[in-house]
Design an enzyme around this catalytic site. Sequence first.
Site, mmCIF file in Angstrom:
data_model
loop_
_atom_site.group_PDB
_atom_site.id
_atom_site.type_symbol
_atom_site.label_atom_id
_atom_site.label_comp_id
_atom_site.label_asym_id
_atom_site.label_seq_id
_atom_site.Cartn_x
_atom_site.Cartn_y
_atom_site.Cartn_z
ATOM 1 N N HIS A 153 0.854 -1.303 -0.072
ATOM 2 C CA HIS A 153 0.004 0.124 0.011
ATOM 3 C C HIS A 153 0.850 1.102 -0.051
ATOM 4 O O HIS A 153 0.868 2.011 -0.743
ATOM 5 C CB HIS A 153 -0.941 -0.107 1.158
ATOM 6 N N GLU A 154 1.851 1.393 0.814
ATOM 7 C CA GLU A 154 2.796 2.511 1.044
ATOM 8 C C GLU A 154 3.364 2.677 0.008
ATOM 9 O O GLU A 154 3.714 3.871 -0.630
ATOM 10 C CB GLU A 154 3.389 2.522 2.309
ATOM 11 N N HIS A 157 1.522 4.368 -3.112
ATOM 12 C CA HIS A 157 1.601 5.680 -2.925
ATOM 13 C C HIS A 157 2.824 6.216 -3.457
ATOM 14 O O HIS A 157 3.181 7.198 -4.080
ATOM 15 C CB HIS A 157 1.483 6.137 -1.264
ATOM 16 N N HIS A 163 -5.673 7.123 -2.673
ATOM 17 C CA HIS A 163 -6.716 6.215 -2.452
ATOM 18 C C HIS A 163 -7.793 6.119 -3.202
ATOM 19 O O HIS A 163 -8.366 6.935 -4.041
ATOM 20 C CB HIS A 163 -7.331 6.559 -0.865
#
EC number: 3.4.24.63
Length: 704
Positions: A153-154, A157, A163
């Site tokens: 997830h990070e 980014h 998101h």
Amino acid sequence: MDARHQPWFLVFATFLLVSGLPAPEKFVKDIDGGIDQDIFDINQGLGLDLFEGDIKLEANGKNSIIGDHKRWPHTIPYVLEDSLEMNAKGVILNAFERYRLKTCIDFKPWSGEANYISVFKGSGCWSSVGNIHAGKQELSIGTNCDRIATVQHEFLHALGFWHEQSRADRDDYVIIVWDRIQPGKEHNFNIYNDSVSDSLNVPYDYTSVMHYSKTAFQNGTESTIVTRISEFEDVIGQRMDFSDYDLLKLNQLYNCTSSLSFMDSCDFELENICGMIQSSGDSADWQRVSQVLSGPESDHSKMGQCKDSGFFMHFNTSILNEGATAMLESRLLYPKRGFQCLEFYLYNSGSGNDQLNIYTREYTTGQQGGVLTLQRQIKEVPIGSWQLHYVTLQVTKKFRVVFEGLRGPGTSSGGLSIDDINLSETRCPHHIWHIQNFTQILGGQDTSVYSPPFYSSKGYAFQIYMDLRSSTNVGIYFHLISGANDDQLQWPCPWQQATMTLLDQNPDIRQRMFNQRSITTDPTMTSDNGSYFWDRPSKVGVTDVFPNGTQFSRGIGYGTTVFITRERLKSREFIKGDDIYILLTVEDISHLNSTSAVPDPVPTLAVHNACSEVVCQNGGICVVQDGRAECKCPAGEDWWYMGKRCEKRGSTRDTVIIAVSSTVTVFAVMLIITLVSVYCTRRKYRKKARANTAAMTLENQHAF
């Protein structure tokens, strides 16, 4: 000592399953404290006030569109800082392997490149969005952030992803219940138009690893996000793996046309059988079929659920003499890493003496037929079900994988069948824990399940404990147990990372969403009584008994009660044919404990942020296009802003007035032009008529 040198009682117990024996509550340690904390729960508990919960904005506080200048190169330099926990370091490296398997994105240790990602143990889990060209770009994997999907997830980014629920069409798919959101946190649910967050023409994704959960920033117990399709209520916020749409967007954003470590996948649904060929040097052939009278009744891919589909390859040994063979060879494959993992399912409905041999045919210059090397021989007792197998390969040259069926002695009523083949340049799991009749076990009361004993590559004996007593969650724990090598091993057990993976049995490895958890044995960790947690099991453990009556010692379990919810366990293809598979790997990561030499950075000029000097009016957003700062102006259904700094307002009413005025003006101009043209034409003809009259008069005068 070789880990395969096991005492007879462990060998015997390897095939046994212990169930219905709940472990003492005090003899397992829950690393999550019984709470399934999401990224945003962790950060909020630390008092962090990050943008959208886990995004670190650029210094000027502006959001800018993700363009080419914000993308990373396909190979991203990184540094694992010394502050990171050892378990986190291993998890991050495993996350990189997921990127390599499913995308063209690679990661390499930093060697002085101008921009790189510095992964460190900060407060919480967070990242910037995109390549901010800051040289050292920080990404925090703090306490409790060392889950593989959190790392994915990070890094998404960092690669340029926002998101999922912040995209422009969000309200078509979910309802934000504003009065259930914590006061002051409403901005975390803002929508951003297409000039800020590009959906890349990919549908809204409830299953995205980048989506908030239904409880994000709640001020009570009720959901802050309600899905318009109720079936996705408990799906949003998954932290298992990339979704298919996550991968589609990432591969589009970075123009990926293939994955780095993926090599081949075949479920035999197409008649070309994935380019495989029948060898000419055998005595029989493999046949593409959808069922066999003696079994299997269906393929493994679809389990007979789809009419007129569901095929596999079958070698019929019932009609052949002993010693007959059939060889099925893959298409030509070109390795890049020097190690591969072959995965497939095998069904034996023939004789226990029938055998499947796995070869590689490696081609070198001057050897037209290639060199055939035996990699594995598989002979198993027919048990009436598909069985998962992994074979580790180490091929460095162009090659084929060869499946050879061999008719053994004895009576056969069927044969050998294979299905769902996957080949990738990844590491195979060390062990497979196969649990059959799982729905019956899952439906039992106060049920606990222990795995057979296994050995790590270093020789440590261990066992996995699955806790099924909760009505909502399934827990999983790693135990060291007494083994044959204990006298020769180092105690307390140092820096062995155990990874427990619930297999999603999708036929294509690229489309799987694994559920995984890793723990690491820290030799300095102590128990409540002051003893070393990972000391020798016979010293700190309790005595238990295998089903055959043999005693052994089991150390304290380390894991989580919230490995997966029961609802998620029943989703995807975790349970298939009433079977589940837990893949187990225990590897030494002590080398990650040493500080790597950090190179001097390449001298670079400070990157000038063109937007720092531009102020966009009326809610406009500054973006950088081709090195120049421009304002992207907001717009509604019937209004918009325009101008260099979005200083002018326009609307459909203005457009109508302008259009009507323009039409009237054009009509007036055309009318004037027409009148002038008519006037000029008439005047011209009058002059010509007068000239003709004068000429006729002159001629008449000359006639007399």
